[in-house]
Write a protein that holds these residues in place. Structure first.
Motif, short mmCIF file in Angstrom:
data_model
loop_
_atom_site.label_atom_id
_atom_site.label_comp_id
_atom_site.label_asym_id
_atom_site.label_seq_id
_atom_site.Cartn_x
_atom_site.Cartn_y
_atom_site.Cartn_z
N LYS A 30 63.26 54.23 48.27
CA LYS A 30 64.32 53.23 48.34
C LYS A 30 65.56 53.59 47.53
O LYS A 30 66.63 53.06 47.77
CB LYS A 30 63.80 51.84 47.96
CG LYS A 30 63.35 51.68 46.55
CD LYS A 30 62.76 50.29 46.34
CE LYS A 30 62.24 50.14 44.94
NZ LYS A 30 61.68 48.80 44.73
N ASN A 33 67.11 56.39 50.35
CA ASN A 33 67.05 56.19 51.78
C ASN A 33 67.29 54.71 52.07
O ASN A 33 66.47 53.87 51.69
CB ASN A 33 65.66 56.65 52.28
CG ASN A 33 65.50 56.52 53.78
OD1 ASN A 33 65.88 55.52 54.37
ND2 ASN A 33 64.92 57.53 54.38
N CYS A 35 67.10 53.05 54.76
CA CYS A 35 66.07 52.47 55.61
C CYS A 35 64.86 52.02 54.78
O CYS A 35 64.30 50.94 55.02
CB CYS A 35 65.64 53.48 56.67
SG CYS A 35 64.46 52.83 57.86
N LEU A 38 65.99 48.85 52.80
CA LEU A 38 66.10 47.67 53.66
C LEU A 38 64.74 47.25 54.20
O LEU A 38 64.49 46.05 54.38
CB LEU A 38 67.09 47.93 54.80
CG LEU A 38 68.54 48.12 54.36
CD1 LEU A 38 69.42 48.44 55.56
CD2 LEU A 38 69.06 46.92 53.60
N SER A 39 63.85 48.19 54.45
CA SER A 39 62.49 47.85 54.89
C SER A 39 61.79 47.04 53.81
O SER A 39 61.15 46.02 54.10
CB SER A 39 61.69 49.11 55.20
OG SER A 39 62.23 49.81 56.28
#
Length: 133
Positions: A30, A33, A35, A38-39
């Motif tokens: 995190k 990246n 993604c 946000l995941s």
């Protein structure tokens, strides 16, 4: 009057979303990246839908902002550095050992504490701001 059951629920759901439902991939990536970040924050925020979509949305925004900053700091202050083993460690089957930097370790854990404090403060204040309590 403050509803202690509601506050207890906030803390328990926070622990569920921030620790138990955060995968290893999310935790390790995190900081680098979007993604992964946000995941994690989406999964975390969905845990709060029981308080309404507005609460989940505001929580998503606050949690994303907080973790965007604190994950950058903790990734710089990770205190275990793999070092090539020296000759006096020839008995070890591993080619590396974990060197620990005490100063970085302190910064790392203080940042984790600050991150958790921010989350646990923003949750009840979001309830208040949205007029839920």
């Amino acid at each position: 009057m403050v509803n202690l059951w509601l506050l207890t629920g906030l803390v328990l759901v926070h622990i569920l979303g921030d620790f138990f439902l955060q995968t290893n991939w999310m935790a390790l990536n995190k900081s680098k990246n979007l993604c992964a970040l946000l995941s994690h924050t989406l999964v975390y925020s969905l845990c709060f839908l029981w308080l309404g979509w507005e609460f989940a949305l505001v929580t998503f925004l606050f949690h994303t902002g907080t973790d965007a900053v604190t994950s950058q700091l903790t990734s710089r202050w990770w205190f275990i550095d793999l070092q090539p083993r020296s000759l006096d460690m020839s008995w070890s089957p591993y080619p590396y050992y974990a060197g620990v930097d005490g100063f970085k370790r302190a910064l790392f854990w203080r940042t984790i504490g600050l991150d958790q404090a921010i989350h646990l403060i923003t949750l009840p204040w979001t309830l208040y701001w949205l007029g839920i309590i």
